[in-house]
Design a protein around this motif. Structure first.
Motif, PDB file in Angstrom:
ATOM      1  N   SER A 467       0.831  -1.207   0.000  1.00  0.00           N
ATOM      2  CA  SER A 467       0.000   0.000   0.000  1.00  0.00           C
ATOM      3  C   SER A 467       0.871   1.265   0.000  1.00  0.00           C
ATOM      4  N   GLU A 468       1.961   1.242   0.787  1.00  0.00           N
ATOM      5  CA  GLU A 468       2.864   2.388   0.805  1.00  0.00           C
ATOM      6  C   GLU A 468       3.515   2.585  -0.563  1.00  0.00           C
ATOM      7  N   ALA A 469       3.880   1.463  -1.228  1.00  0.00           N
ATOM      8  CA  ALA A 469       4.484   1.557  -2.563  1.00  0.00           C
ATOM      9  C   ALA A 469       3.491   2.150  -3.566  1.00  0.00           C
ATOM     10  N   VAL A 470       2.219   1.791  -3.466  1.00  0.00           N
ATOM     11  CA  VAL A 470       1.190   2.350  -4.363  1.00  0.00           C
ATOM     12  C   VAL A 470       1.051   3.852  -4.138  1.00  0.00           C
ATOM     13  N   ARG A 471       1.085   4.273  -2.854  1.00  0.00           N
ATOM     14  CA  ARG A 471       0.940   5.704  -2.569  1.00  0.00           C
ATOM     15  C   ARG A 471       2.113   6.500  -3.174  1.00  0.00           C
ATOM     16  N   ILE A 472       3.337   5.972  -2.990  1.00  0.00           N
ATOM     17  CA  ILE A 472       4.512   6.669  -3.537  1.00  0.00           C
ATOM     18  C   ILE A 472       4.435   6.711  -5.053  1.00  0.00           C
ATOM     19  N   ASN A 473       4.015   5.595  -5.676  1.00  0.00           N
ATOM     20  CA  ASN A 473       3.908   5.552  -7.144  1.00  0.00           C
ATOM     21  C   ASN A 473       2.862   6.547  -7.644  1.00  0.00           C
ATOM     22  N   ASP A 474       1.709   6.626  -6.981  1.00  0.00           N
ATOM     23  CA  ASP A 474       0.649   7.560  -7.410  1.00  0.00           C
ATOM     24  C   ASP A 474       1.132   9.006  -7.307  1.00  0.00           C
ATOM     25  N   GLU A 475       1.837   9.343  -6.211  1.00  0.00           N
ATOM     26  CA  GLU A 475       2.360  10.702  -6.087  1.00  0.00           C
ATOM     27  C   GLU A 475       3.337  11.014  -7.213  1.00  0.00           C
ATOM     28  N   ALA A 476       4.187  10.020  -7.563  1.00  0.00           N
ATOM     29  CA  ALA A 476       5.151  10.242  -8.641  1.00  0.00           C
ATOM     30  C   ALA A 476       4.437  10.410  -9.980  1.00  0.00           C
ATOM     31  N   VAL A 477       3.388   9.630 -10.248  1.00  0.00           N
ATOM     32  CA  VAL A 477       2.630   9.752 -11.500  1.00  0.00           C
ATOM     33  C   VAL A 477       1.973  11.138 -11.594  1.00  0.00           C
ATOM     34  N   ALA A 478       1.402  11.602 -10.472  1.00  0.00           N
ATOM     35  CA  ALA A 478       0.769  12.923 -10.485  1.00  0.00           C
ATOM     36  C   ALA A 478       1.797  14.023 -10.738  1.00  0.00           C
ATOM     37  N   GLU A 479       2.975  13.905 -10.153  1.00  0.00           N
ATOM     38  CA  GLU A 479       4.010  14.912 -10.367  1.00  0.00           C
ATOM     39  C   GLU A 479       4.485  14.901 -11.814  1.00  0.00           C
ATOM     40  N   CYS A 480       4.566  13.677 -12.434  1.00  0.00           N
ATOM     41  CA  CYS A 480       4.945  13.587 -13.851  1.00  0.00           C
ATOM     42  C   CYS A 480       3.908  14.302 -14.722  1.00  0.00           C
ATOM     43  N   ALA A 481       2.640  14.117 -14.388  1.00  0.00           N
ATOM     44  CA  ALA A 481       1.587  14.774 -15.159  1.00  0.00           C
ATOM     45  C   ALA A 481       1.692  16.300 -15.043  1.00  0.00           C
ATOM     46  N   SER A 482       2.032  16.789 -13.834  1.00  0.00           N
ATOM     47  CA  SER A 482       2.141  18.236 -13.660  1.00  0.00           C
ATOM     48  C   SER A 482       3.341  18.804 -14.425  1.00  0.00           C
ATOM     49  N   LEU A 483       4.384  17.990 -14.601  1.00  0.00           N
ATOM     50  CA  LEU A 483       5.561  18.448 -15.348  1.00  0.00           C
ATOM     51  C   LEU A 483       5.429  18.219 -16.840  1.00  0.00           C
ATOM     52  N   GLY A 484       4.410  17.491 -17.257  1.00  0.00           N
ATOM     53  CA  GLY A 484       4.210  17.235 -18.682  1.00  0.00           C
ATOM     54  C   GLY A 484       5.145  16.182 -19.252  1.00  0.00           C
ATOM     55  N   VAL A 485       5.559  15.257 -18.440  1.00  0.00           N
ATOM     56  CA  VAL A 485       6.445  14.178 -18.909  1.00  0.00           C
ATOM     57  C   VAL A 485       5.733  12.851 -18.668  1.00  0.00           C
ATOM     58  N   PRO A 486       6.023  11.830 -19.488  1.00  0.00           N
ATOM     59  CA  PRO A 486       5.369  10.527 -19.301  1.00  0.00           C
ATOM     60  C   PRO A 486       5.847   9.854 -18.025  1.00  0.00           C
ATOM     61  N   ALA A 487       4.978   9.094 -17.415  1.00  0.00           N
ATOM     62  CA  ALA A 487       5.314   8.372 -16.179  1.00  0.00           C
ATOM     63  C   ALA A 487       5.972   7.049 -16.529  1.00  0.00           C
ATOM     64  N   ASP A 488       7.171   7.101 -17.099  1.00  0.00           N
ATOM     65  CA  ASP A 488       7.913   5.907 -17.521  1.00  0.00           C
ATOM     66  C   ASP A 488       9.355   6.043 -17.050  1.00  0.00           C
ATOM     67  N   ARG A 489       9.865   4.997 -16.413  1.00  0.00           N
ATOM     68  CA  ARG A 489      11.195   5.076 -15.816  1.00  0.00           C
ATOM     69  C   ARG A 489      12.266   5.334 -16.863  1.00  0.00           C
ATOM     70  N   GLU A 490      12.260   4.533 -17.950  1.00  0.00           N
ATOM     71  CA  GLU A 490      13.310   4.663 -18.963  1.00  0.00           C
ATOM     72  C   GLU A 490      13.284   6.067 -19.588  1.00  0.00           C
ATOM     73  N   THR A 491      12.081   6.592 -19.883  1.00  0.00           N
ATOM     74  CA  THR A 491      11.972   7.925 -20.490  1.00  0.00           C
ATOM     75  C   THR A 491      12.491   8.997 -19.535  1.00  0.00           C
ATOM     76  N   LEU A 492      12.176   8.867 -18.259  1.00  0.00           N
ATOM     77  CA  LEU A 492      12.630   9.854 -17.283  1.00  0.00           C
ATOM     78  C   LEU A 492      14.155   9.827 -17.146  1.00  0.00           C
ATOM     79  N   TRP A 493      14.748   8.623 -17.160  1.00  0.00           N
ATOM     80  CA  TRP A 493      16.213   8.545 -17.077  1.00  0.00           C
ATOM     81  C   TRP A 493      16.859   9.193 -18.293  1.00  0.00           C
ATOM     82  N   ARG A 494      16.277   8.959 -19.499  1.00  0.00           N
ATOM     83  CA  ARG A 494      16.861   9.572 -20.696  1.00  0.00           C
ATOM     84  C   ARG A 494      16.719  11.092 -20.659  1.00  0.00           C
ATOM     85  N   LEU A 495      15.558  11.602 -20.219  1.00  0.00           N
ATOM     86  CA  LEU A 495      15.374  13.055 -20.136  1.00  0.00           C
ATOM     87  C   LEU A 495      16.352  13.654 -19.116  1.00  0.00           C
TER      88      LEU A 495
END
Length: 876
Positions: A467-495
């Motif tokens: 449950s804690e892992a889901v909460r952290i993941n959801d917060e990260a997805v929401a922050e990605c949406a606010s920054l306009g970047v896809p919620a994908d690990r490989e894409t974020l590392w390349r950016l």
């Protein structure tokens, strides 16, 4: 526990030097030969003793270290250890460990890190020993060690039985071999006697035939030699010379293929050798390959350009990539299902435990309700019945029938009462057995309820983690949406690494320009200069010219072969001419020989047939004369060995000796026919039988020893079976303790691993039996830690040691680390150091390092609870 200071009075190159240690992180740095490893070994020796012999003092006989240690209880312990005669206590026992487990967990040096990959056992064996001997499981291991002695006794008893059985088998085998060799010796003696008779019979027959042949030839010739046949030698020489010439004359062969004239015309038609390169030059091919490789790498690198563009900081993007966990939802669903299943199992186990306990209580109450039988009353009635029966029989004997009938009826009544007095004994025994069975079922049900309770608690813990892992993941997805970047690990590392990509792409394009210039320079050196054509087109044009010259050179290369073929053809034609001349001359000699013997013929076969007919008649005359000469020569050879009277005397002596051999062979007439080849082994077999008779083992004594060993093995086996049962119970208890280690270690590794590996590995699993580690990458791929690079494997097993020390110690355990960042790059070095600094908030850590990067980090990050010691080289 914290180590306040360590004093090396005499240890390796150190003499009367003190090293104070901070309560947090102490970093000890220095170049080679500055005694870093000696200080590391001195701290461990002060706590636990038993240093390596290589740390003995360089000068003097004294070998002594001291330390000041403060415990969490407030007690201060002063340790002064004479390593030549060490009687000081093991300070690691204050942590719930011992010197072996402390060394395997909290004390890390260079050699133990490398052994995880280079040794067959590796660090896992040390960790298993630490887990098996430290903490609450120590008494189990001690009990298991004490239970091994009877197993050795069983092994000795079995070995003794096998030895006696082997001795018995050897005795029986030797006895059978003695009987067999005795039979073979008699058979060999019989074969020897029979072979002597046979061999002498052959000598006797040869001598008899020789006497008869000498008598025959002497009667035939007397003293006059045979007369010979006059040989027609001249005619024979003519015939033989003609036949030899014919057989030696070669047969002219028919030549095939092109003639010498045709080969000369073909040789004149060949082109001249071309001028210029016939294949692509290796240096040009090398620079062309470099150009093609650089162009392909640049094109492929352009396709990997990070997108979409974003203004977010790289550190923010890396943090988001680390916090993203796409599988957290699935793990939460799975954990919820497991919780529901565990709760259902727990409810069923609780209901079953309550039901079986009620049934056990009812069965126990039923046993109390059934009264115990009176054994004294039953025995008295049975005795009375027997006595009255005896009295009734005596009354019958004295003709008192009526009195006897009354007494016998009384005996029957007493016997019936005795039999019925046992009464409720079977019912009570059945009730006791049923109550014991119900009590055992109730105990088993309570055990299953305990297991179900523990499984439910573990499942709820896993659900909380998911449950804690889901909460952290959801917060990260929401922050990605606010920054306009896809919620994908490989894409974020390349950016996050876009600046590095742009710099690398510029370097790749520079390499393409450099290699293109090098190719044009090489082509210009070979006459290919055209600024309007691209480098690939120039290369194709150059390769086409090389192929045309190569074809012309290939045709010109045939000139030596054609010249050799022409010489061979001329030689063959000369050989055919010579063979024709020799054949004609041999045929003329053959015709002359046929005319000389008075025969005729034209064809070679007719001539040869006429000579053969003439030779057959001549050969018969020669054969008869040859036989006469051979018979005379044989007579002279026989006379050379003695006269006829001498041979007859020798024959008579041989006949007498043959009679004695027949008499010796008659003693073995009862023996079956045997192989004559055994005759040669008769003396050796007789000697072997005599030798075996002196050292033959006793079969009855060996059988008695086997019986004694069997009885001893039965006694030891009974004892070992009881000990084996106790060992199984103790082993089960130890495995239960080991099973609690793995979850605690996995939880610690799961927290620390992403920080040390910069998010490359985000999860870990530890085998509870072997303590081997598997790690999960950010792409959900699992790998064995020992299969990764040397640096990564060392970092993972460093974390495992820290976690194991944290789990096993009864109070906070200090960590002694020597060169644990040698195999790490700069990024992971800083990550490991940051983690150690964070861990030093609640435990003492002493880090020995020689890298400049570690010193720079320490000067930048260490706080008030930490200290940096920079050592200087010790005097040689």
């Amino acid at each position: 526990m914290k180590i306040e200071s360590v004093t090396a009075h005499a240890f390796g190159p150190l003499h009367d030097r003190t090293l104070p240690l901070a309560p947090g992180l102490t970093v000890v740095s220095g170049v080679n030969e500055s005694a870093k490893s000696s200080w590391h070994a001195a701290i461990r020796a002060a706590l636990c003793g038993e240093p390596a012999a290589r740390h003995r003092p360089w000068t003097g006989e004294s070998w002594r270290v001291a330390a000041m240690v403060s415990l969490e209880s407030g007690e201060v312990v002063a340790v002064d250890r004479d390593l030549n005669d060490d009687s000081a206590p093991d300070v690691a026992q204050r942590l719930g460990l011992d010197r072996t487990s402390f060394t395997a967990t909290a004390c890390v040096d260079q050699a133990s890190l490398l052994s995880v990959l280079e040794a067959a056992d590796g660090l896992q064996d040390h960790l298993r020993r630490a887990a098996a001997t430290a903490g609450t499981d120590g008494t189990v291991e001690q009990a298991l060690q004490r239970l091994t002695a009877p197993v050795d006794a069983l092994r000795e008893a079995r070995n003794r039985l096998r030895e006696t059985e082997t001795d018995l088998a050897v005795a029986r085998r030797e006895h059978a071999r003695y009987l067999e060799l005795s039979t073979q010796a008699r058979s060999a003696a019989a074969a020897r006697a029979r072979l002597a008779v046979q061999e002498h019979s052959e000598v006797l027959d040869a001598l008899t035939a020789r006497v008869a042949r000498l008598t025959e030839l002497q009667d035939r010739f007397g003293d006059s030699p045979p007369s010979g046949l006059a040989a027609q030698e001249e005619l024979t020489h003519v015939v033989n010379r003609a036949l030899a010439a014919w057989r030696a004359a070669p047969t002219p062969r028919v030549l095939t293929g092109p003639s010498a004239a045709a080969l000369e015309a073909e040789l004149r038609a060949l082109p001249a050798t071309p001028v210029g390169e016939t294949a692509v030059d290796d240096e040009l091919r090398l620079v062309a390959t470099a150009y093609e490789t650089a162009s392909a790498v640049a094109a492929a690198h352009r396709e990997r350009m990070p997108s979409p563009p974003t203004s977010a900081e790289p550190s923010v993007l890396r943090g988001l990539a680390t916090r993203l966990d796409p599988t957290s939802g699935a793990r939460l669903t799975t954990a919820s299902i497991e919780v529901d299943g565990a709760r259902q199992v727990q409810d069923e186990a609780a209901s079953a435990a309550a039901r079986t306990q009620v049934e056990a209580d009812v069965a126990a109450a039923r046993v109390q309700e059934i009264a115990l039988p009176n054994p004294f009353l039953r025995n008295a009635l049975i005795a009375l019945s027997c006595l009255t029966t005896l009295v009734g029989l005596l009354l019958f004997l004295v003709d008192q029938q009526l009195a006897a009938m009354g007494v016998l009826v009384a005996a029957l009544v007493a016997g019936t009462g005795g039999a019925l007095s046992r009464g409720n004994a079977p019912a009570r025994e059945a009730a006791v057995a049923f109550a014991a069975e119900q009590a055992a079922l109730a105990t088993q049900a309570r055990g299953r309820l305990f297991v179900a309770d523990r499984a439910l608690a573990e499942a709820e813990g896993q659900r909380a983690v998911a449950s804690e892992a889901v909460r952290i993941n959801d917060e990260a997805v929401a922050e990605c949406a606010s920054l306009g970047v896809p919620a994908d690990r490989e894409t974020l590392w390349r950016l996050a690494n876009r600046a590095a990509w742009e710099a690398e792409h510029a370097d790749l394009m520079c390499e393409v320009t450099r290699t293109e210039k090098a190719v044009r320079v090489e082509l210009a050196a070979r006459g290919k200069v055209d600024a309007t054509m691209s480098v690939p087109d120039l290369l194709v044009d150059y390769e086409t010219d090389c192929k045309v010259r190569a074809r012309q050179a290939s045709m010109a290369a045939q000139r030596p072969f054609l010249a050799q073929a022409l010489a061979d053809r001329r030689q063959a034609e000369a050989a055919v001419t010579e063979a024709t001349v020799a054949h004609t001359r041999a045929l003329a000699l053959l015709r002359h020989a046929v005319t000389a013997i008075g025969r005729t013929g034209e064809r070679p076969e007719d001539l040869l047939r006429a000579i053969a007919e003439w030779q057959r008649g001549w050969d018969d005359l020669l054969r008869e004369a040859e036989e006469e000469r051979n018979a005379w020569a044989e007579l002279q050879a026989l006379r050379a060995d003695g006269t006829l009277d001498d041979l007859e005397t020798t024959l008579s002596a041989a006949q007498t000796h043959h009679a004695s051999l027949l008499e010796a062979a008659s003693r073995y007439a009862t023996c079956d026919p045997v192989d004559p080849s055994l005759a040669a082994s008769a003396p050796a077999l007789a000697a072997t039988v005599a030798e075996m008779t002196r050292g033959l083992p006793s079969v009855p004594d060996a059988e008695e020893a086997v019986q004694t060993a069997t009885e001893a093995l039965a006694e030891v086996t009974a004892e070992v079976e009881a000990i084996d049962l106790a060992t199984r119970y103790l082993t089960a208890a130890r495995e239960k303790v080991h099973s609690t280690i793995a979850p605690a270690l996995e939880s610690a590794l799961r927290t620390w691993l992403p920080l040390v590996t910069d998010g490359r590995y985000v999860d870990a699993a530890v085998d509870p039996q072997s303590l081997t580690v598997r790690v999960c990458s950010a792409s959900d791929a699992w790998h064995h830690a020992s299969h990764l690079s040397l640096g990564t494997a060392e970092q993972i097993y460093l974390l495992l040691r820290v976690a194991l020390a944290q789990h096993l110690a009864t109070e906070t355990c200090p960590l002694l680390l020597d060169d644990v960042t040698v195999q790490a790059d700069d990024t992971r070095t800083r990550a490991v150091l940051d983690l150690l600094l964070r861990l030093s908030e609640d435990r003492q850590i002493v880090l020995f390092a020689q890298e400049t990067a570690v010193v720079e980090w320490a000067q930048e990050r260490l706080g008030e609870r930490d200290v940096l010691h920079q050592l200087t080289p010790v005097a040689a």
